[in-house]
Design an enzyme around this catalytic site. Structure first.
Site: not given
Length: 378
Positions: A253, A164, A129, A166
């Site tokens: 995740d 991931d 990120h 996200h």
């Protein structure tokens, strides 16, 4: 031949505090599990990334703020750089701690480029990120982009794959206009989940157009649909792009136990995803790949998924049951029951009534993504 592992005890310095989900306990549990399984970690110790290496991706003004934050110097504009937020709180020595993780991923990339190894597992990093001038979503420096920048500067074409839950926004935006970097992120749709990006219309710009791919999944996506659209979207992209190396962010995740998202993968799915990615490395990238860790906030699920990643890469047998002493130790320390088996039990979560509709929508969004990028694949 075993796959080299890059790791340093210094990785544990990257610590936002005991209540923060991005916890060094995730690595401690993993290392302890491997030890109890009879596979104590043999590793290559990385060099800490230098300031200059971090600056290959991040702006000087941002690096200065991270350094000042880590020294405890109060500056009025920290929040402008994403520092001191609930997601990315300031902690002493944060610049040095983050540079250890960058150094690990960079060391792995150098090993692959030099021919010292075809595949390398970096047992840390995956801070996808972080932007050029912004810390975000638990990520201070973007180790993945520093490694990708190193590889492209050596003349290699890099395919970045992000599983991931996200969206891998930092990596996408940093390389958005670069023709030698393909980014592929499969994640829960930004309509429902942080960081709110990763839509099918984000396909790159200038020379990078058609080389940035996103599959935003419906919440409550299960194993079969995930695997179907992963292959449907990724395989043709790699076949067209023909990378020299893969860089793979292996966030854990998207598991159904994860408290921060709503994708419902089981460990059985990861046991198919990791060999599939290795097959793609072999078929499309000369067998060359760097694997990193990433997100994963159920300690139970994350330790099992990353153990699966390690065992798969090393060609080691997958146990049915996890060692009792490990289960006892960590169950006691965490104060809750841990899954006793590597693979999730049947019926581990309630049946999803919209299953067919979710599968249909995931297929449609993947088709839409492919339709938007294929005109640029000439």
């Amino acid at each position: 031949m075993s796959v080299p592992v890059v790791y340093s005890p210094q990785y544990h310095l990257y610590n936002f505090g005991p209540q923060h989900p991005f916890s060094p306990l995730r690595l401690e549990m993993l290392l302890d599990l491997l030890e109890h399984l009879g596979h104590p970690l043999q590793f290559v110790e990385p060099a800490q990334a230098t300031r200059e290496e971090v600056r290959s991706v991040h702006l000087e003004s941002f690096v200065r703020r991270v350094e000042a934050a880590g020294r405890g110097e109060p500056l009025p504009d920290f929040d402008h750089y994403g520092l001191g937020t609930a997601d990315t709180p300031i902690f002493p020595g944060m610049d040095g701690a983050a540079r250890w993780l960058v150094g690990g991923t960079l060391t792995a990339a150098r090993m692959v480029f030099s021919g010292a190894a075809k595949e390398v597992l970096q047992l840390g990093g995956g801070l996808h990120h972080a932007q050029k001038d912004l810390a975000s979503g638990f990520c201070v420096y973007n180790d993945l982009s520093v490694a990708i920048r190193y590889l492209t500067e050596q003349g290699l074409r890099v395919a970045y794959i992000d599983i991931d839950v996200h969206h891998g926004d930092g990596v996408q935006w940093i390389h958005y206009d670069e023709p030698n970097v393909l980014t592929f992120s499969i994640h829960e749709s930004g309509r429902y989940l942080y960081p709110g990006t990763g839509h099918t219309h984000e396909i790159g710009k200038a020379q990078g157009t058609g080389r940035k791919l996103n599959i935003p999944l419906e919440p409550f996506t299960e194993d079969d649909s995930y695997l179907e659209v992963l292959q449907m979207g990724l395989e043709p992209a790699l076949r067209w792009f023909r990378p020299d190396v893969l860089v793979v962010q292996c966030g854990a995740d998207a598991h159904f136990q994860d408290p921060l998202a709503e994708i419902l993968l089981t460990t059985q799915a990861y046991a198919k995803i990791f060999p599939l990615l290795r097959q793609y490395a072999a078929a499309f990238a000369g067998g060359r790949a760097v694997y990193t860790l990433g997100g994963g906030y159920s300690l139970d699920a994350t330790s099992r998924i990353w153990a699966l990643l390690y065992l798969t890469l090393q060609g080691l047998p997958l146990p049915d049951h996890l060692p009792e002493p490990w289960l006892r130790r960590w169950g006691t320390q965490l104060g809750h029951f841990l899954t006793h088996t590597l693979f999730d039990p049947e019926g581990a979560y309630p049946e999803i009534p919209r299953k067919a509709e979710i599968e249909r929508r995931n297929r449609q969004v993947t088709e839409r993504m492919l339709e938007s990028v294929r005109p640029y694949w000439s």
